[in-house]
Design a protein around this motif. Sequence first.
Motif, PDB file in Angstrom:
ATOM      1  N   VAL A  43       2.366  14.529  -4.261  1.00  0.00           N
ATOM      2  CA  VAL A  43       1.523  15.074  -5.337  1.00  0.00           C
ATOM      3  C   VAL A  43       2.125  14.768  -6.708  1.00  0.00           C
ATOM      4  CG1 VAL A  43       0.692  17.227  -6.382  1.00  0.00           C
ATOM      5  CG2 VAL A  43       0.470  16.868  -3.919  1.00  0.00           C
ATOM      6  N   ALA A  44       3.446  14.912  -6.836  1.00  0.00           N
ATOM      7  CA  ALA A  44       4.119  14.643  -8.115  1.00  0.00           C
ATOM      8  C   ALA A  44       3.944  13.183  -8.539  1.00  0.00           C
ATOM      9  CB  ALA A  44       5.600  14.998  -8.011  1.00  0.00           C
ATOM     10  N   ILE A  45       3.998  12.276  -7.579  1.00  0.00           N
ATOM     11  CA  ILE A  45       3.825  10.851  -7.873  1.00  0.00           C
ATOM     12  C   ILE A  45       2.363  10.554  -8.209  1.00  0.00           C
ATOM     13  CG2 ILE A  45       3.995   8.514  -6.909  1.00  0.00           C
ATOM     14  CD1 ILE A  45       6.372   9.597  -5.208  1.00  0.00           C
ATOM     15  N   GLU A  46       1.453  11.183  -7.487  1.00  0.00           N
ATOM     16  CA  GLU A  46       0.021  10.986  -7.752  1.00  0.00           C
ATOM     17  C   GLU A  46      -0.355  11.450  -9.154  1.00  0.00           C
ATOM     18  OE1 GLU A  46      -1.806  11.266  -3.213  1.00  0.00           O
ATOM     19  OE2 GLU A  46      -1.710  13.069  -4.455  1.00  0.00           O
ATOM     20  N   ARG A  47       0.280  12.503  -9.642  1.00  0.00           N
ATOM     21  CA  ARG A  47       0.012  12.987 -11.000  1.00  0.00           C
ATOM     22  C   ARG A  47       0.356  11.928 -12.054  1.00  0.00           C
ATOM     23  NH1 ARG A  47       2.722  18.269  -9.726  1.00  0.00           N
ATOM     24  NH2 ARG A  47       1.082  19.663  -9.013  1.00  0.00           N
ATOM     25  N   LEU A  48       1.230  11.009 -11.694  1.00  0.00           N
ATOM     26  CA  LEU A  48       1.628   9.933 -12.613  1.00  0.00           C
ATOM     27  C   LEU A  48       0.705   8.717 -12.512  1.00  0.00           C
ATOM     28  CD1 LEU A  48       5.481  10.168 -11.999  1.00  0.00           C
ATOM     29  CD2 LEU A  48       4.265  10.869 -14.074  1.00  0.00           C
ATOM     30  N   GLY A  49      -0.298   8.807 -11.636  1.00  0.00           N
ATOM     31  CA  GLY A  49      -1.273   7.734 -11.517  1.00  0.00           C
ATOM     32  C   GLY A  49      -0.961   6.712 -10.435  1.00  0.00           C
ATOM     33  N   TYR A  50      -0.043   7.038  -9.539  1.00  0.00           N
ATOM     34  CA  TYR A  50       0.312   6.149  -8.439  1.00  0.00           C
ATOM     35  C   TYR A  50      -0.158   6.761  -7.121  1.00  0.00           C
ATOM     36  CZ  TYR A  50       3.457   3.994 -11.872  1.00  0.00           C
ATOM     37  OH  TYR A  50       3.980   3.382 -12.977  1.00  0.00           O
ATOM     38  N   PHE A  51      -0.255   5.925  -6.091  1.00  0.00           N
ATOM     39  CA  PHE A  51      -0.790   6.400  -4.814  1.00  0.00           C
ATOM     40  C   PHE A  51       0.163   6.036  -3.681  1.00  0.00           C
ATOM     41  CE2 PHE A  51      -4.243   5.793  -7.771  1.00  0.00           C
ATOM     42  CZ  PHE A  51      -4.877   7.022  -7.700  1.00  0.00           C
ATOM     43  N   PRO A  52       1.145   6.900  -3.439  1.00  0.00           N
ATOM     44  CA  PRO A  52       2.155   6.614  -2.416  1.00  0.00           C
ATOM     45  C   PRO A  52       1.643   6.856  -0.999  1.00  0.00           C
ATOM     46  CG  PRO A  52       2.548   8.757  -3.366  1.00  0.00           C
ATOM     47  CD  PRO A  52       1.392   8.172  -4.122  1.00  0.00           C
ATOM     48  N   THR A  53       2.298   6.209  -0.045  1.00  0.00           N
ATOM     49  CA  THR A  53       2.003   6.384   1.373  1.00  0.00           C
ATOM     50  C   THR A  53       3.204   7.029   2.042  1.00  0.00           C
ATOM     51  OG1 THR A  53       0.628   4.393   1.387  1.00  0.00           O
ATOM     52  CG2 THR A  53       1.426   5.173   3.517  1.00  0.00           C
ATOM     53  N   ILE A  54       2.971   8.092   2.804  1.00  0.00           N
ATOM     54  CA  ILE A  54       4.030   8.698   3.615  1.00  0.00           C
ATOM     55  C   ILE A  54       4.035   7.981   4.959  1.00  0.00           C
ATOM     56  CG2 ILE A  54       4.857  10.802   4.745  1.00  0.00           C
ATOM     57  CD1 ILE A  54       3.404  12.400   2.539  1.00  0.00           C
ATOM     58  N   THR A  55       5.131   7.320   5.284  1.00  0.00           N
ATOM     59  CA  THR A  55       5.149   6.521   6.515  1.00  0.00           C
ATOM     60  C   THR A  55       6.573   6.280   7.007  1.00  0.00           C
ATOM     61  OG1 THR A  55       4.352   4.454   7.521  1.00  0.00           O
ATOM     62  CG2 THR A  55       5.236   4.302   5.288  1.00  0.00           C
ATOM     63  N   SER A  56       6.667   5.912   8.289  1.00  0.00           N
ATOM     64  CA  SER A  56       7.924   5.406   8.843  1.00  0.00           C
ATOM     65  C   SER A  56       7.686   4.038   9.473  1.00  0.00           C
ATOM     66  CB  SER A  56       8.484   6.391   9.875  1.00  0.00           C
ATOM     67  OG  SER A  56       7.533   6.616  10.909  1.00  0.00           O
ATOM     68  N   GLU A  57       6.516   3.449   9.220  1.00  0.00           N
ATOM     69  CA  GLU A  57       6.174   2.119   9.740  1.00  0.00           C
ATOM     70  C   GLU A  57       6.977   1.047   9.018  1.00  0.00           C
ATOM     71  OE1 GLU A  57       4.499   0.486  12.161  1.00  0.00           O
ATOM     72  OE2 GLU A  57       3.995   2.456  12.926  1.00  0.00           O
ATOM     73  N   SER A  58       7.817   0.334   9.739  1.00  0.00           N
ATOM     74  CA  SER A  58       8.709  -0.641   9.099  1.00  0.00           C
ATOM     75  C   SER A  58       7.939  -1.735   8.365  1.00  0.00           C
ATOM     76  CB  SER A  58       9.659  -1.253  10.123  1.00  0.00           C
ATOM     77  OG  SER A  58       8.938  -1.932  11.134  1.00  0.00           O
ATOM     78  N   SER A  59       6.798  -2.162   8.904  1.00  0.00           N
ATOM     79  CA  SER A  59       6.025  -3.234   8.262  1.00  0.00           C
ATOM     80  C   SER A  59       5.518  -2.811   6.890  1.00  0.00           C
ATOM     81  CB  SER A  59       4.852  -3.659   9.151  1.00  0.00           C
ATOM     82  OG  SER A  59       3.992  -2.561   9.396  1.00  0.00           O
ATOM     83  N   ILE A  60       5.151  -1.536   6.748  1.00  0.00           N
ATOM     84  CA  ILE A  60       4.669  -1.013   5.462  1.00  0.00           C
ATOM     85  C   ILE A  60       5.846  -0.833   4.504  1.00  0.00           C
ATOM     86  CG2 ILE A  60       3.497   0.917   4.310  1.00  0.00           C
ATOM     87  CD1 ILE A  60       1.972   1.383   6.943  1.00  0.00           C
ATOM     88  N   VAL A  61       6.952  -0.330   5.030  1.00  0.00           N
ATOM     89  CA  VAL A  61       8.145  -0.111   4.203  1.00  0.00           C
ATOM     90  C   VAL A  61       8.638  -1.434   3.619  1.00  0.00           C
ATOM     91  CG1 VAL A  61      10.536   0.710   4.181  1.00  0.00           C
ATOM     92  CG2 VAL A  61       8.809   1.944   5.519  1.00  0.00           C
ATOM     93  N   LYS A  62       8.661  -2.474   4.439  1.00  0.00           N
ATOM     94  CA  LYS A  62       9.164  -3.780   4.001  1.00  0.00           C
ATOM     95  C   LYS A  62       8.344  -4.370   2.863  1.00  0.00           C
ATOM     96  CE  LYS A  62      11.296  -5.170   8.383  1.00  0.00           C
ATOM     97  NZ  LYS A  62      11.142  -6.017   9.589  1.00  0.00           N
ATOM     98  N   LYS A  63       7.045  -4.064   2.822  1.00  0.00           N
ATOM     99  CA  LYS A  63       6.149  -4.612   1.798  1.00  0.00           C
ATOM    100  C   LYS A  63       6.099  -3.776   0.532  1.00  0.00           C
ATOM    101  CE  LYS A  63       3.088  -6.762   5.207  1.00  0.00           C
ATOM    102  NZ  LYS A  63       1.768  -6.694   5.848  1.00  0.00           N
ATOM    103  N   SER A  64       6.749  -2.623   0.549  1.00  0.00           N
ATOM    104  CA  SER A  64       6.656  -1.704  -0.588  1.00  0.00           C
ATOM    105  C   SER A  64       7.468  -2.198  -1.779  1.00  0.00           C
ATOM    106  CB  SER A  64       7.125  -0.311  -0.180  1.00  0.00           C
ATOM    107  OG  SER A  64       8.503  -0.333   0.125  1.00  0.00           O
ATOM    108  N   LYS A  65       7.101  -1.717  -2.956  1.00  0.00           N
ATOM    109  CA  LYS A  65       7.821  -2.060  -4.191  1.00  0.00           C
ATOM    110  C   LYS A  65       8.820  -0.982  -4.587  1.00  0.00           C
ATOM    111  CE  LYS A  65       5.587  -5.891  -4.803  1.00  0.00           C
ATOM    112  NZ  LYS A  65       6.268  -7.162  -4.538  1.00  0.00           N
ATOM    113  N   LYS A  66       8.553   0.256  -4.190  1.00  0.00           N
ATOM    114  CA  LYS A  66       9.447   1.387  -4.460  1.00  0.00           C
ATOM    115  C   LYS A  66       9.471   2.274  -3.216  1.00  0.00           C
ATOM    116  CE  LYS A  66      10.211   0.576  -8.935  1.00  0.00           C
ATOM    117  NZ  LYS A  66       9.220  -0.423  -9.222  1.00  0.00           N
ATOM    118  N   ILE A  67      10.646   2.864  -2.950  1.00  0.00           N
ATOM    119  CA  ILE A  67      10.803   3.740  -1.785  1.00  0.00           C
ATOM    120  C   ILE A  67      11.429   5.056  -2.220  1.00  0.00           C
ATOM    121  CG2 ILE A  67      11.909   4.011   0.484  1.00  0.00           C
ATOM    122  CD1 ILE A  67      12.045   0.946   0.657  1.00  0.00           C
ATOM    123  N   PHE A  68      10.927   6.147  -1.653  1.00  0.00           N
ATOM    124  CA  PHE A  68      11.511   7.475  -1.853  1.00  0.00           C
ATOM    125  C   PHE A  68      12.053   7.959  -0.519  1.00  0.00           C
ATOM    126  CE2 PHE A  68       8.674   6.962  -5.360  1.00  0.00           C
ATOM    127  CZ  PHE A  68       9.261   7.644  -6.418  1.00  0.00           C
TER     128      PHE A  68
END
Length: 196
Positions: free
Chosen positions: A18-43
């Motif tokens: 929610v905190a990230i969405e308030r900044l205008g970004y749309f994060p994905t909650i995941t443990s899928e390695s294929s999605i993680v590898k393609k990401s630009k930022k990780i929390f």
Amino acid sequence: MSIVILDTGCSNLHSIKVAIERLGYFPTITSESSIVKKSKKIFLPGVGTAATVMKMLFEKNLINLIKINKQPILGICLGMQIFYDFSEECHGVKTLGIIPGSVSLLKSKNLPLPHIGWNTINFDSTHFLFNKIDAKSRFYFVHSYCVPIDKYTLAKTNYSVSFSSVIQKQNFFGVQFHPEKSGDAGSQLLKNFLEI
């Protein structure tokens, strides 16, 4: 921009999203390695014990993925602590070993543990992570264990003793406090990280 919040099974995943969405970004909650590898930022969030989070990361095959990633990654609270070699919590837990050193019980003398509530951070204002953050800003902490001050420390906080409240080693960043619960200052720090 593809943003991932690693699903460590902890309780603050939604509040970070929610905190990230308030900044205008749309994060994905995941443990899928294929999605993680393609990401630009990780929390990498963490609530609970080091042993529990390390077990979860092992079961989801995320340990090596975190260690070899080249994207900027922000460890939050326990997520920051597990970047180190070892935690004294739960009679000792081997953690990720990305940063040399050990996490130890906060020796708070006569102050109660856990360290809960608002506290300041002492930082070098020239670092981009603190852009537009006032030196007197307060952040929300909940923890009993801490990272010592070392060459990776970007900011420190005092609670009877001083400890690292923000760290960085290459693309690995960590904050001991909860930026998602730290009002405007926490929001600005998240924004600064997202804009690296």
